[in-house]
Design an enzyme around this catalytic site. Structure first.
Site, PDB file in Angstrom:
ATOM      1  N   GLY A  87      15.237  81.465 -15.843  1.00  0.00           N
ATOM      2  CA  GLY A  87      15.053  82.781 -15.644  1.00  0.00           C
ATOM      3  C   GLY A  87      15.242  83.700 -17.012  1.00  0.00           C
ATOM      4  O   GLY A  87      16.135  83.160 -17.972  1.00  0.00           O
ATOM      5  N   GLN A  88      14.547  84.734 -17.137  1.00  0.00           N
ATOM      6  CA  GLN A  88      14.615  85.787 -18.320  1.00  0.00           C
ATOM      7  C   GLN A  88      15.122  87.128 -17.722  1.00  0.00           C
ATOM      8  O   GLN A  88      13.956  87.575 -17.431  1.00  0.00           O
ATOM      9  CB  GLN A  88      13.611  85.342 -19.133  1.00  0.00           C
ATOM     10  CG  GLN A  88      13.427  86.312 -20.466  1.00  0.00           C
ATOM     11  CD  GLN A  88      14.552  85.910 -21.447  1.00  0.00           C
ATOM     12  OE1 GLN A  88      14.499  84.688 -21.877  1.00  0.00           O
ATOM     13  NE2 GLN A  88      15.493  86.840 -21.983  1.00  0.00           N
ATOM     14  N   GLY A  89      16.136  87.463 -17.707  1.00  0.00           N
ATOM     15  CA  GLY A  89      16.519  88.814 -17.259  1.00  0.00           C
ATOM     16  C   GLY A  89      16.577  89.773 -18.319  1.00  0.00           C
ATOM     17  O   GLY A  89      16.730  89.398 -19.358  1.00  0.00           O
ATOM     18  N   GLY A  90      16.918  90.772 -17.605  1.00  0.00           N
ATOM     19  CA  GLY A  90      17.141  92.126 -18.689  1.00  0.00           C
ATOM     20  C   GLY A  90      18.367  91.901 -19.606  1.00  0.00           C
ATOM     21  O   GLY A  90      18.343  92.233 -20.568  1.00  0.00           O
ATOM     22  N   ASP A 134      18.304  97.803 -12.073  1.00  0.00           N
ATOM     23  CA  ASP A 134      17.135  97.020 -12.255  1.00  0.00           C
ATOM     24  C   ASP A 134      16.885  96.237 -10.952  1.00  0.00           C
ATOM     25  O   ASP A 134      16.876  94.794 -11.046  1.00  0.00           O
ATOM     26  CB  ASP A 134      17.546  96.246 -13.628  1.00  0.00           C
ATOM     27  CG  ASP A 134      16.304  95.438 -14.099  1.00  0.00           C
ATOM     28  OD1 ASP A 134      15.138  95.892 -13.640  1.00  0.00           O
ATOM     29  OD2 ASP A 134      16.256  94.680 -14.933  1.00  0.00           O
TER      30      ASP A 134
END
Ligand SMILES: *[C@@H]1O[C@H](CO)[C@@H](O)[C@H](O)[C@H]1NC(C)=O
Ligand SMILES: *[C@@H]1O[C@H](CO)[C@@H](O)[C@H](O)[C@H]1NC(C)=O
Ligand SMILES: *[C@@H]1O[C@H](CO)[C@@H](O)[C@H](O)[C@H]1NC(C)=O
Ligand SMILES: *[C@@H]1O[C@H](CO)[C@@H](O)[C@H](O)[C@H]1NC(C)=O
Ligand SMILES: *[C@@H]1O[C@H](CO)[C@@H](O)[C@H](O)[C@H]1NC(C)=O
Ligand SMILES: *[C@@H]1O[C@H](CO)[C@@H](O)[C@H](O)[C@H]1NC(C)=O
Ligand SMILES: *[C@@H]1O[C@H](CO)[C@@H](O)[C@H](O)[C@H]1NC(C)=O
Ligand SMILES: *[C@@H]1O[C@H](CO)[C@@H](O)[C@H](O)[C@H]1NC(C)=O
Length: 803
Positions: free
Chosen positions: A495-498, A613
């Site tokens: 995953g690529q989160g904030g 978020d």
């Protein structure tokens, strides 16, 4: 009687109907005639404001004729319906009444032959030929700034163009209230009543500080500067955006955009916005904190000038020093972060001075009370304040780096005395502490080696004695994490989160973990990081993802979480095949789970965390598909950091951000509620809010929900995959509660305890939601462009979706 008169008038005087948007020399426009812009947006004509019977020549919106944006003869009303506007042969605009004396004249200083009067699509009334104008209404602002119109103020006291309010709803003549640029001291924009400042709106240090910033075209402004000062500001004109900024006669600066039907207006913000916006509410040396009760506090080292007045919330008397400044005493500086700079009443500004020089200079001047680097972009400027500090508030917005100021106090008032120590003391302390460090270092090294020897596995759990000092959380070492994630390989990226990428990792004992590798947090040191982690680690709830530990080595900062085998909610509800796996009862459980988790974060945990978020990709599902909120507490961690270059400051995601947060940077638990509302509607419908396309009428999921709610058709929101296995009352409640959560006005959104109650109570009677307001459309072509001088760049928006 009046009506009859008007009807007669219309019948008896033939209306000059303009096929065009222009008038040429010697032509006249009588009361009752209209000049209409080609776009059909603006009209020029004679009107009577409010209940007045006087006539004025003005420009208004065709669709909303009660919104007048400019008035020609605002000081010279015409009595009766016999006003006439004439364009003279030389290009002068003249208003006369029944061929009588001149009531108003544009007094053009230049003349033109064959002039033409034209109402442009921007609402600018111009006299000229082709595109060279000898006169334009945009040079003579009234109470409204339209896109394309420039407000300006030369440095010093020079001429300016600014907004002035009407006197009242019936009287457009110039009122006392104005909105203008002020260039004495740091450039700022102010709302003033006569000479009295009511609100310092923003200050300029290369960016606007203290005001909503956004890439959205309805907010974008262009500026002109001179030697770092703000000379002019205008909102650029795009024919697709209709916005206005109005200084209204009750003292508010209102920013509106036209709705998409182009027949009404959406109020985006009104200033002053809260109590703390008022000028000098807390008196000198007081600081206003809107989320505190009472809102006023004295700066540290100060106390209320009159305790009895402060005790009844009469703060104007301000605060005085516990110990008055005295050059004989050792003094230092207390850094106060994230505040609105005091007004520059008595100041000195030097743009060629380092922070240290500034500090020393201030220390050497007995009258200097504070210093700061106002242009925090280059760290080479110095602003010093003398005397009392007026009009400070704590900034609660995320609108870019907030200023910090150094307040002079006696050394005894400082906790962290290092900050304010004189050079001599520093040297002494440095020597002593170097020695101490050496001794300690050897000791620690010994202990460290022992621990290292003891620990052969992957988790280094410090024994409890050490933990009390250090971390209350297991510390993983980098080598272990690297081994587990195959050196952060692509395959393990889940995953690529904030706040950074997330990797899956396999510990050698077969345990699976998720590793969040934090993007660099500028300015945040290891210690601060650990403190934060310790706090976050205490947040435990069955609907929050569990933190197993962390890893802090060199540049790397990582959080280790339990691995969620079913990954995130968006993988289910937005996926053609997997969506069927989540039947209604499962979805309802998930909604309740998220709600309970959020209730805990907002109210029941010690920290009162605002997530900031929330989105479906941040809701993880365990093996039994139980919802667990992830990324909580991180916003808090990033928030703590107020330093400059934040390349990765990420604060929200399109489609989930509450309007006041997106445009205004104001976040509160209510902005989380908004995101929750969006999520609930997404879970029920299986549709993404962002990128929602309805074949016929609805602009987005939220509007659709509102329509269905209003008409009692909530069930039509349902994901078709439920077939018949749903509980009608639950679906309805979810849609209703979701709609209540997305109300445009934050105050109208319920708090978490109410949300949980409403969701879980059979036949609860719920309030009727109002129409949700303005939405960020991620696909707006403007949001990507980046005009120079825009105020943008401060609000960062994640547009990344984990896949
Ligand atoms: C405008 O009126 C003046 C005097 O009535 C006349 O001399 C002039 O030619 C007119 N100009 C135009 C452009 O019609
Ligand atoms: C035009 O000039 C006259 C006479 O100097 C003056 O009274 C009037 O206010 C001026 N009009 C405008 C709009 O400035
Ligand atoms: C204005 O522009 C039009 C077309 O571009 C041209 O025909 C006309 O001569 C111009 N008028 C003046 C006064 O320059
Ligand atoms: C720092 O910024 C200010 C304001 O933009 C400017 O006046 C000054 O010259 C800058 N100093 C340096 C060294 O760039
Ligand atoms: C001025 O703006 C405020 C804030 O939006 C509003 O409450 C008030 O009604 C407005 N006054 C007028 C006269 O429009
Ligand atoms: C300053 O004085 C006030 C009241 O006299 C007191 O409450 C406060 O603790 C003092 N501050 C410090 C830092 O001593
Ligand atoms: C700034 O200060 C430095 C050293 O004090 C000096 O060499 C330089 O010329 C100054 N620059 C300006 C623009 O005054
Ligand atoms: C400080 O202020 C006092 C009174 O306002 C003044 O007399 C004195 O000269 C000032 N000192 C300095 C160093 O500016």
């Amino acid at each position: 009687m009046k009506f009859l008169y008007a009807a007669l008038y219309l019948l008896t005087i033939p209306r000059f109907s303009f096929a065009d948007d222009r008038l040429s020399a010697n032509q006249t426009l009588a009361d009752g005639d209209l000049l209409i812009s080609q776009s059909q947006i603006f009209e020029l004509g004679f009107f009577s404001p409010g209940s007045s019977t006087s006539r004025f020549l003005g420009i208004w919106y065709k669709a909303t004729p009660d919104i007048v944006v400019w008035v020609a003869n605002r000081e010279n009303p015409i009595t009766g319906l016999n006003g006439v506007l004439t364009l003279s042969e030389t290009g002068n605009l003249i208003i006369t009444s029944a061929q009588g004396p001149t009531i108003w004249s544009s007094n053009s200083s230049t003349t033109a032959s064959g002039p033409v009067l034209q109402l442009l699509n921007s609402g600018n009334l111009v006299v000229g030929q082709n595109s060279s104008y000898i006169w334009q209404s945009f040079d003579h602002p009234g109470d409204t700034r339209l896109p394309g119109m420039t407000l300006m103020q030369n440095i010093g006291d020079g001429d300016g163009k600014y907004l002035t309010s009407w006197k009242s709803g019936d009287d457009p003549s110039m009122g006392e209230l104005s909105y203008r640029i002020q260039n004495q001291g740091l450039s700022q924009t102010i709302i003033a009543k006569g000479k009295e400042i009511l609100n310092r709106v923003v200050f300029w240090n290369g960016n606007f500080v203290g005001y909503p910033t956004s890439q959205d075209p309805a907010w974008r402004v262009e500026v002109e500067t001179n030697k770092g000062r703000l000379v002019s500001v205008r909102q650029p004109y795009y024919d697709s955006v209709h916005a206005r900024l109005t200084m209204n006669y009750s003292g508010f600066l209102q920013r509106y955009v036209m709705n998409e039907e182009k027949d009404g207006w959406i109020l985006m913000i009104a200033l002053p916005h809260d109590l703390c916006d008022g000028y000098d509410v807390c008196g000198s040396n007081g600081i206003c904190k809107i989320y505190k009760n009472p809102v006023c506090e004295c700066l540290r080292g100060f106390h209320p000038a009159s305790e009895s007045e402060w005790s009844v919330f009469e703060w104007r008397g301000g605060c005085t020093r516990n110990l008055s400044l005295d050059c004989q005493r050792e003094e230092g500086f207390l850094e106060v972060k994230g505040i609105k700079f005091p007004d520059s009443l008595n100041f000195r500004l030097n743009t060629n001075m380092t922070n240290d020089e500034c500090r020393d200079e201030c220390l050497n001047n007995c009258n200097c009370t504070a210093y700061a680097d106002p242009f925090f972009s280059n760290g080479s400027s110095c602003m010093m304040w003398f005397g009392d500090l007026i009009d400070m508030r704590e900034y609660t917005t995320e609108s870019g780096p907030a200023p910090s100021i150094h307040i002079r106090v006696p050394i005894s008032e400082l906790d962290n005395k290092g900050k304010g120590l004189s050079r001599k003391t520093i040297i002494v302390i440095a020597t002593v502490s170097t020695l101490a460090m050496l001794i300690l270092g050897v000791a620690v090294w010994g202990v460290f080696m022992r621990i290292r020897r003891k620990r052969r596995g992957y988790i280094k759990r410090l024994d409890s004695k050490m933990a009390a000092e250090e971390l209350e959380l297991p510390l993983f070492d980098l080598a272990t994490i690297e081994a587990a994630t195959d050196s952060f390989s692509e395959q393990n990226l889940i995953g690529q989160g904030g706040f950074g990428p997330v990797y899956k990792g396999n510990l050698s004992v077969g345990e699976v973990i998720a590793v969040k590798r934090m993007s660099k947090i500028s300015g945040q040191g290891h210690e601060e990081f650990k403190t934060e982690i310790n706090l976050i680690a205490k947040l435990q709830h069955r609907n929050l993802v569990r933190i197993l530990g962390c890893c802090v080595e060199g540049e790397e900062k990582m959080l280790i979480y339990e691995y969620m085998i079913n990954r995130s909610l968006d993988h289910f509800i937005f996926d053609q095949r997997r969506r069927a796996l989540l039947n209604w009862s499962k979805r309802f459980e998930i909604i309740m789970g998220i709600a309970r988790g959020l209730l805990y974060l907002h109210h029941d945990s010690r920290l009162n965390v605002i997530h900031r978020d929330l989105k479906t990709s941040n809701i993880l599902l365990d093996e039994n598909l139980n919802a667990k909120i992830s990324d909580f507490g991180l916003a808090r961690m990033f928030e703590g950091d107020q330093t400059i270059s934040t390349t990765t400051r990420v604060v929200g995601t399109y489609g989930y951000m509450a309007p006041e947060y997106a445009f205004d940077g104001k976040f509160s638990i209510k902005s989380d509620i908004y995101s929750l509302g969006v999520m609930i509607l997404e879970i029920v419908s299986g549709q993404k809010n962002r990128g929602f396309k309805h074949p016929s009428c609805y602009k987005n999921l939220l509007e659709q929900a509102w329509h269905f709610c209003k008409e009692g058709r909530e069930l039509e929101m349902m994901d078709p995959c439920y077939k018949n296995s749903y509980v009608e009352s639950q679906v309805k409640r979810c849609v209703q509660v979701g709609s209540l959560c997305i109300q445009n006005v934050a105050e109208e959104r319920p708090m978490m305890p109410a949300v949980v109650l409403m969701l879980s109570t059979e036949d609860a009677v719920l309030p009727q939601p109002r129409k949700p307001g303005f939405f960020l459309h991620g696909d707006s072509s403007f949001s990507q462009s980046n005009a120079s001088g825009s105020t943008g760049g401060a609000v960062t928006i994640t547009d990344i979706e984990a896949r």
